[in-house]
Design a protein around this motif. Structure first.
Motif, short mmCIF file in Angstrom:
data_model
loop_
_atom_site.label_atom_id
_atom_site.label_comp_id
_atom_site.label_asym_id
_atom_site.label_seq_id
_atom_site.Cartn_x
_atom_site.Cartn_y
_atom_site.Cartn_z
N GLY A 119 0.68 -1.26 -0.04
CA GLY A 119 0.14 0.04 -0.12
C GLY A 119 0.76 1.23 -0.11
O GLY A 119 0.46 2.25 -0.72
N LEU A 120 1.89 1.34 0.64
CA LEU A 120 2.80 2.57 0.80
C LEU A 120 4.14 2.30 0.39
O LEU A 120 4.98 3.22 0.59
CB LEU A 120 2.75 2.77 2.56
N VAL A 121 4.19 1.33 -0.50
CA VAL A 121 5.48 1.24 -1.15
C VAL A 121 5.44 1.09 -2.55
O VAL A 121 4.69 0.43 -3.28
CB VAL A 121 6.35 -0.30 -0.63
N SER A 122 6.29 1.64 -3.19
CA SER A 122 6.38 1.85 -4.66
C SER A 122 7.01 0.52 -5.38
O SER A 122 7.69 -0.12 -4.51
CB SER A 122 6.87 3.05 -5.39
N HIS A 132 -1.84 -8.75 1.08
CA HIS A 132 -2.95 -8.47 0.55
C HIS A 132 -3.21 -9.38 -0.63
O HIS A 132 -4.56 -9.96 -0.72
CB HIS A 132 -3.04 -7.09 -0.03
N ALA A 133 -2.24 -10.31 -1.43
CA ALA A 133 -2.35 -11.07 -2.30
C ALA A 133 -2.95 -12.17 -1.80
O ALA A 133 -3.61 -12.92 -2.23
CB ALA A 133 -1.16 -10.90 -3.13
N VAL A 285 -6.53 -4.87 -10.06
CA VAL A 285 -5.55 -5.00 -9.08
C VAL A 285 -5.59 -3.91 -8.01
O VAL A 285 -6.10 -2.84 -8.30
CB VAL A 285 -4.23 -5.04 -9.91
N THR A 286 -5.01 -4.25 -6.97
CA THR A 286 -5.01 -3.13 -5.94
C THR A 286 -3.70 -3.42 -4.96
O THR A 286 -3.42 -4.40 -4.87
CB THR A 286 -6.01 -3.06 -5.09
N SER A 295 -16.97 -6.54 -3.17
CA SER A 295 -16.89 -5.09 -3.44
C SER A 295 -15.34 -4.74 -3.79
O SER A 295 -14.56 -5.09 -3.15
CB SER A 295 -17.41 -4.42 -2.43
N ASP A 296 -15.33 -4.00 -4.92
CA ASP A 296 -14.07 -3.32 -5.14
C ASP A 296 -12.85 -4.39 -5.69
O ASP A 296 -13.04 -5.45 -5.40
CB ASP A 296 -13.38 -2.32 -3.95
N PRO A 297 -12.03 -3.86 -6.29
CA PRO A 297 -10.61 -4.45 -6.81
C PRO A 297 -10.15 -5.27 -5.63
O PRO A 297 -9.97 -4.80 -4.62
CB PRO A 297 -9.98 -3.73 -7.52
#
Length: 353
Positions: A119-122, A132-133, A285-286, A295-297
């Motif tokens: 979430g906070l890492v490029s 999350h995956a 993807v997210t 709900s949502d990707p």
């Protein structure tokens, strides 16, 4: 000549035979000759000398065995040699894949990697993880399993126990057709129906429906074969005692084949756990944690691997994360297969001595 001396006389029907270590010696000699021929010819690829060694092993085994033991034994040894060569050729790519995945995947695979998201890492920065995956894959595969197992098992029971006439033939035909459907076609079908026509949006549940289409024929076919292995004598004995057919199926047929049915289900789960195309089409993807599959990707391990590798350029933190995620996915599938084998052995019918 007495009867006792005739018994002591060695039989002349026993021909000459090669020693037990002959196969190992022939393999070692073939490998040495293959390497020597490849070096003399200037061949750099290890695959080339391995193929030369395999050909020398088969031909040399036949030539020596036919001369010492006869042509019949020579042909038998050639067949055995071909089986061993085919086995080794099948194992080498698998072993190489596992070795490379472990070597590259262990670099960043740790507790932090398994318990954090991106979430906070490029993609170019170190850190981040696949929590999350993993959560998305477990939910999507779990929903697909909950939907497909009852439908698939009941369909197989119908085909084996009740299926007669045109309806059974039609069901069998469509199951055969579904077995060969590419995963992208299943994804496009759910995309057009669920998202385009009904306008429901991207979600983990949409991906689960596509995975269900891929799971169903595997479960139906494997369960059908397991049910056919149940001896008819068990069914007849139950029916002869006045037990209704439905109760015979529930109490006799299904418990007898539950180990094989469970194995088929686990193999179907392992089959869909690595699907990328339908998940990429329907779930999207997210980089954030989404625990709601309706709900949502939502992220998933196969799509995470694809995205990290495609954005890594063959090096860097994203490259290492892709290999670590691949190792996690392989471990997940391996655990499922081991669990299937354990359940099958546990539930296997016990034979008395």
């Amino acid at each position: 000549m007495s009867h006792a001396s005739q018994l002591r006389k060695p039989s002349t029907l026993q021909g000459a035979s090669l020693p037990k270590w002959f196969s190992l010696a022939a393999a070692a000699g073939s490998i040495a000759l293959g390497i020597g021929i490849s070096a003399a010819a200037g061949l750099q690829s290890s695959i080339q000398w391995a193929l030369i060694a395999a050909a020398l092993y088969v031909l040399g085994t036949y030539a020596i065995a036919a001369r010492v033991e006869g042509s019949r034994q020579g042909k038998d040894r050639v067949a055995t040699s071909l089986i061993w060569v085919a086995f080794i050729l099948a194992v080498i790519p698998l072993a190489s894949l596992v070795y490379e995945t472990i070597k590259r995947g262990v670099k960043v695979l740790d507790g932090y990697f398994l318990s954090h998201s991106m979430g906070l890492v490029s993609d170019s920065e170190p850190g981040g993880g696949i929590y999350h995956a993993i959560l998305g894959t477990l939910e999507q595969v779990g929903i697909a399993t909950v939907i497909s197992v009852p439908i698939g098992v009941l369909t197989a029971i119908y085909l084996v126990e009740y299926g007669r006439g045109k309806l059974a033939k039609a069901v069998t035909f469509f199951v055969d057709v579904m077995t060969g459907i590419p995963s992208i076609v299943a994804g496009l079908f759910i995309l057009s129906l669920w998202i385009v026509i009904l306008g429901m949006g991207y979600s983990g549940f949409a991906g689960s429906m596509a995975l269900t289409i891929l799971m169903l024929p595997i479960i139906v076919r494997s369960t059908e074969e397991m049910l056919k292995l149940v001896p008819n004598e068990l069914r007849e004995a139950s029916l002869a005692l006045g037990v209704p057919k439905w109760r015979t199926i529930v109490k006799v047929v299904v418990p007898t084949s539950i180990g094989g049915i469970t194995t088929g289900v686990m193999l179907a789960v392992a089959r869909i756990a690595g699907e990328t195309a339908p998940v990429l089409l329907l779930v999207w993807v997210t980089n954030f944690i989404n625990s709601n599959p309706f709900s949502d990707p939502q992220a998933s391990l196969p799509v995470y691997i694809y995205l990290q590798y495609s954005q890594s350029g063959g090096a860097g933190a994203a490259y290492d994360r892709a290999w670590a995620a691949a190792l996690t996915l392989i471990a997940f599938i391996m655990i499922l297969n081991l669990a299937a084998r354990g359940i099958a052995r546990w539930k296997a019918p016990k034979t008395g001595r």
